[in-house]
Design an enzyme around this catalytic site. Structure first.
Site, PDB file in Angstrom:
ATOM      1  N   HIS A   1       0.430 -11.917   2.263  1.00  0.00           N
ATOM      2  CA  HIS A   1      -0.607 -11.163   1.548  1.00  0.00           C
ATOM      3  C   HIS A   1      -1.397 -12.028   0.554  1.00  0.00           C
ATOM      4  CE1 HIS A   1      -1.549  -6.729   0.401  1.00  0.00           C
ATOM      5  NE2 HIS A   1      -2.590  -7.491   0.184  1.00  0.00           N
TER       6      HIS A   1
ATOM      7  N   TYR B   1       0.833  -1.217   0.000  1.00  0.00           N
ATOM      8  CA  TYR B   1       0.000   0.000   0.000  1.00  0.00           C
ATOM      9  C   TYR B   1       0.867   1.268   0.000  1.00  0.00           C
ATOM     10  CZ  TYR B   1      -3.696  -3.268   1.604  1.00  0.00           C
ATOM     11  OH  TYR B   1      -4.563  -4.332   1.755  1.00  0.00           O
TER      12      TYR B   1
END
Ligand SMILES: NC(=O)c1ccc[n+]([C@@H]2O[C@H](COP(=O)([O-])OP(=O)(O)OC[C@H]3O[C@@H](n4cnc5c(N)ncnc54)[C@H](OP(=O)(O)O)[C@@H]3O)[C@@H](O)[C@H]2O)c1
Length: 280
Positions: A112, A54
């Site tokens: 992730h 991010y």
């Protein structure tokens, strides 16, 4: 049932994780993420979900420091990105995330995406970090049942959390049952289907009945299905609205109506097909 933003679920290692938190995917590094996270914490949020990919961990860290809330009252999650999977590279990635966040430990560190063949090695690195007391809980994200079964064959430590796409159009019933049987807490990403569910007529009708918004009905449904939820917003009014879900309860009949909305439809990629970052 959770009664406030401070309510927690007890993970299988005894760590208390808030049922509700703020997601910061696609929130811009700098003032945007700093202001969103500070607004959330000011309004009672205690859990923040970020990830290396991010590219806003520095701002999340700054917001945490400026919030004035003691570190130990917060629950901070980050994730190892696909291109960092593997044993040594994951250990390195953890240090990089901590440094960017300006923290000494994370509450939860996740793989992730599974990819194809590196997640077992990556998991060993997470186990090492956990055993050394560097992170309070470890888990995975985007794992199907077959990924979990494969991981569990060799894992010394069972993942405490599986964070997956979950909303009324993608109800993941088998995965939820599997995780509950194994003591793995399911956590919803894109709980609002990135905004795409907010006009659904069944949900808006239910919302009207309770005097609530569609977003609040969906997020309440997460809690009533025992799934941790982390909606994202950069607008303080919505940050407040999303968390105002502890003063009503969806009836059995309305829970069944929502159950009927499932279409097994994703807004994100299918984890079996998502290989970005894994290419050599
Ligand atoms: N593990 C993974 O692979 C993965 C993947 C995706 C996401 N996540 C995590 O899950 C979090 C949540 O998912 P998401 O960000 O994809 O989507 P989401 O929370 O389902 O939806 C966010 C979108 O809805 C809007 N919104 C939020 N509250 C609203 C409200 N009350 N009324 C109207 N619109 C509203 C937001 O706009 P504004 O910001 O303009 O309010 C934004 O466009 C992420 O931020 C991230 O932390 C994880």
């Amino acid at each position: 049932m959770p009664t406030s933003l401070k309510s927690t679920t007890r993970l299988h290692n005894g760590v208390e994780m808030p049922w509700f938190g703020l997601g910061v995917y696609k929130v811009k590094e700098g003032s945007e993420v700093i202001e969103s996270v500070k607004a959330a914490i000011k309004n009672g949020y205690r859990s923040i979900d970020t990830a290396a990919i991010y590219e806003n961990e520095e701002g999340v860290g700054q917001a945490i420091r400026e919030s004035g809330v003691p570190r130990e009252e917060l629950f901070i999650t980050s994730k190892v990105w696909n291109s960092d999977q593997g044993y040594e590279s994951t250990l390195q990635a953890y240090e990089t995330s901590l440094k960017k966040l300006g923290l000494e430990y994370l509450d939860l560190y996740l793989i992730h995406w599974p990819g194809k063949d590196k997640y077992k090695e990556t998991w060993k690195a997470l186990e090492k970090l956990y055993k050394e007391g560097r992170v309070r809980a470890i888990g995975v994200s985007n794992f199907h049942i077959h990924h979990l079964e494969e991981l569990l064959k060799e894992a010394e430590i069972k993942p405490m959390v599986n964070q997956v796409e979950y909303h009324p159009h993608l109800q993941q019933k088998e995965l939820l049952a599997f995780c509950q049987k194994e003591g793995i807490q399911l956590e919803a990403w894109s709980p609002l289907k990135q905004g795409q569910l907010l006009q659904d007529s069944t949900l808006t009708e239910i919302a009207e009945k309770y005097g609530k918004t569609t977003a609040q009905v969906i997020l309440r449904w997460d809690l009533q299905t025992k799934v941790v939820t982390i909606p994202k917003s950069i607008k303080e009014q919505r940050i407040i609205e999303n968390a105002d879900i502890f003063d009503f309860e969806l009836s059995q009949e309305d829970m069944e109506k929502i159950a009927g909305l499932n279409k097994d439809e994703r807004v994100g990629p299918n984890p079996d097909e998502f290989m970005v970052g894994f290419e050599e």
